[in-house]
Write an enzyme that holds these catalytic residues in place. Structure first.
Site, mmCIF file in Angstrom:
data_model
loop_
_atom_site.group_PDB
_atom_site.id
_atom_site.type_symbol
_atom_site.label_atom_id
_atom_site.label_comp_id
_atom_site.label_asym_id
_atom_site.label_seq_id
_atom_site.Cartn_x
_atom_site.Cartn_y
_atom_site.Cartn_z
ATOM 1 N N HIS A 75 0.878 -1.183 0.000
ATOM 2 C CA HIS A 75 0.000 0.000 0.000
ATOM 3 C C HIS A 75 0.915 1.232 0.000
ATOM 4 O O HIS A 75 1.733 1.397 0.918
ATOM 5 C CB HIS A 75 -0.911 0.004 1.224
ATOM 6 C CG HIS A 75 -1.844 -1.159 1.263
ATOM 7 N ND1 HIS A 75 -1.923 -2.038 2.322
ATOM 8 C CD2 HIS A 75 -2.732 -1.612 0.340
ATOM 9 C CE1 HIS A 75 -2.829 -2.970 2.063
ATOM 10 N NE2 HIS A 75 -3.331 -2.738 0.863
ATOM 11 N N GLU A 125 1.755 3.845 2.974
ATOM 12 C CA GLU A 125 2.300 3.342 4.238
ATOM 13 C C GLU A 125 3.822 3.523 4.200
ATOM 14 O O GLU A 125 4.582 2.599 3.900
ATOM 15 C CB GLU A 125 1.859 1.895 4.447
ATOM 16 C CG GLU A 125 0.343 1.779 4.499
ATOM 17 C CD GLU A 125 -0.198 0.363 4.542
ATOM 18 O OE1 GLU A 125 -1.422 0.196 4.418
ATOM 19 O OE2 GLU A 125 0.605 -0.575 4.678
ATOM 20 N N HIS A 162 3.652 -3.090 6.912
ATOM 21 C CA HIS A 162 2.550 -2.136 6.684
ATOM 22 C C HIS A 162 2.515 -1.119 7.824
ATOM 23 O O HIS A 162 3.197 -1.256 8.829
ATOM 24 C CB HIS A 162 1.211 -2.870 6.662
ATOM 25 C CG HIS A 162 0.996 -3.737 5.460
ATOM 26 N ND1 HIS A 162 0.006 -3.524 4.534
ATOM 27 C CD2 HIS A 162 1.659 -4.840 5.014
ATOM 28 C CE1 HIS A 162 0.051 -4.448 3.594
ATOM 29 N NE2 HIS A 162 1.058 -5.254 3.857
ATOM 30 N N GLU A 184 2.176 -4.717 11.171
ATOM 31 C CA GLU A 184 1.678 -3.330 11.240
ATOM 32 C C GLU A 184 2.568 -2.554 12.215
ATOM 33 O O GLU A 184 2.523 -2.792 13.419
ATOM 34 C CB GLU A 184 0.223 -3.323 11.718
ATOM 35 C CG GLU A 184 -0.735 -4.115 10.844
ATOM 36 C CD GLU A 184 -1.038 -3.452 9.507
ATOM 37 O OE1 GLU A 184 -1.669 -4.091 8.661
ATOM 38 O OE2 GLU A 184 -0.645 -2.285 9.323
HETATM 39 O O1 LIG Z 1 -5.523 0.046 8.602
HETATM 40 C C1 LIG Z 1 -6.167 -0.583 7.767
HETATM 41 O O2 LIG Z 1 -7.399 -0.462 7.594
HETATM 42 C C2 LIG Z 1 -5.457 -1.590 6.873
HETATM 43 C C3 LIG Z 1 -3.956 -1.700 7.133
HETATM 44 C C4 LIG Z 1 -3.464 -2.758 6.213
HETATM 45 O O3 LIG Z 1 -3.163 -2.511 5.076
HETATM 46 N N1 LIG Z 1 -3.575 -3.994 6.727
HETATM 47 C C5 LIG Z 1 -3.445 -5.144 5.858
HETATM 48 C C6 LIG Z 1 -3.690 -6.390 6.676
HETATM 49 C C7 LIG Z 1 -3.445 -7.603 5.822
HETATM 50 C C8 LIG Z 1 -3.748 -8.884 6.581
HETATM 51 O O4 LIG Z 1 -4.894 -9.045 7.028
HETATM 52 O O5 LIG Z 1 -2.820 -9.725 6.685
HETATM 53 C C9 LIG Z 1 -4.498 -5.058 4.739
HETATM 54 O O6 LIG Z 1 -5.610 -4.630 5.052
HETATM 55 O O7 LIG Z 1 -4.173 -5.443 3.611
HETATM 56 ZN ZN LIG Z 2 -1.229 -1.906 4.321
#
Ligand SMILES: O=C(O)CCC(=O)N[C@@H](CCC(=O)O)C(=O)O
Ligand SMILES: [Zn+2]
Length: 343
Positions: free
Chosen positions: A63, A66, A158, A222
């Protein structure tokens, strides 16, 4: 050809941002004998001369907004290319979506992190779908290029859109019954991550792809909150950068003895998808990840469907009412209740 500039400044991030969707492959060898292969825009692979036993993928910019993880990887790649950091392991760095970096947004057309494990074939191609297919192939080639039985890792770095009560946390992809590894939790703790969500179902994320397809110890990590370049307090990411540096430049890394009490482990209770244009949460944008709700409290409304907290303290993760229809609008978690699968 870009090699002369890259060998001079080590700035693979800028080179990738200047070639948003494609960069001709090339390779060269550093003075210390490390082989460098540029496979595509945002994809650079290092193979040191010494005997190695680990195959490590570190990805960021899946993303593009980020930025802190991008800065960490930019600094590590520069240090390796300028021979300030010598590797002892095979390492591939991936800047997932350079075009989204350039627009300072999560993605251009489609969330790249919902397109892996073949999901990119489920609709007409676009740049992110084509990119997901290429990244899958680069990961496959990286792991398959060496003999079986080596240790495989993939840390997909991320930052989260909202603030979090637990600033740093990791997503442990569903392992289909295979045990979670204490040693990996210890690595995450060394990165400053003491909070881990244990997923309960397959996903189309990058970390799940490497975990499920290649048996890599893989995580979405994260590291903090989304901020523009230049607005990250990089001191808050020092532990992570130092732990990654140790992993890629030491033969073996020792971590303090594992103590479950050092961690906050959660299991995913459910994922609530947005299926209607009219989707909203009962809480504001300022409500942080890991905020718990009283049983029976309204969480979200999807068209005419209302979702209420089913468990006392059910907490929200990644709430985002703007996701595409059919995609996950929020995860909810509860404290992990069973620990026997942790070895
Ligand atoms: O903060 C958010 O809403 C999303 C942050 C982010 O990009 N998180 C990943 C998590 C991926 C996973 O579940 O392994 C995503 O949403 O792609
Ligand atoms: Zn992300």
């Amino acid at each position: 050809m870009y090699l002369t500039q890259l060998q001079t400044d080590g700035d693979f991030l800028s080179l990738s941002r200047q070639h948003e969707w494609h960069l001709a492959a090339s390779q060269f060898t550093l003075k210390n004998g490390t082989k460098v292969a540029i496979l595509d825009t945002g994809v650079i692979q290092f193979e040191p001369l010494v005997e190695t036993n680990k195959d490590i993928i570190i990805s960021s910019a899946i993303h593009g907004n980020e930025t802190a993880p991008i800065e960490i990887c930019d600094e590590l790649i520069k240090a390796i290319l300028l021979e300030e950091l010598e590797l002892t392991q095979r390492v591939m760095f991936i800047f997932g979506n350079p075009a989204s970096i350039n627009i300072g947004d999560r993605f251009v057309e489609e969330n790249l992190n919902r397109l892996f494990s073949g999901a990119h074939t489920q609709a007409p191609a676009n740049n992110e779908r084509l990119r997901a297919a290429k990244l899958e192939q680069y990961v496959a080639d990286f792991y398959n290029a060496v003999q079986e039985g080596r240790r495989r890792y993939h840390y997909d770095l991320h930052t989260a859109i909202r603030g979090s009560k637990n600033e740093k946390f990791a997503v442990y992809p569903f392992l289909h019954g295979k045990p979670w590894k204490n040693e990996q939790l210890s690595f995450l703790l060394a990165c400053g991550v003491n909070t881990v969500l244990m997923m309960k179902s397959a996903a189309t994320t990058f970390s799940y792809y490497s975990s499920h397809q290649f048996g890599a110890d893989a995580f979405t990590v994260e590291l903090g909150q989304v901020k523009p370049f230049g607005h990250n307090d990089m001191s808050r990411f020092m532990q992570c950068k130092q732990s990654l540096t140790a992993l890629i430049s030491q033969k073996e890394v020792q971590y303090p003895e594992f103590n479950l009490l050092d961690f906050e482990l959660f299991e995913v209770h459910r994922a609530i998808n947005r299926t209607e244009e009219k989707f909203s949460f009962s809480f504001g944008e300022d409500v942080e990840n890991f905020t718990g709700f009283t049983k029976g409290a309204l969480l979200a409304t999807d068209g005419k469907t209302e979702y209420f907290a089913e468990v006392e303290g059910e907490a929200v993760i990644f709430p985002n009412a703007n996701v595409a229809l059919g995609q996950r609008a929020v995860l909810t978690v509860i404290p992990l209740s069973q620990f026997e699968n942790l070895v």
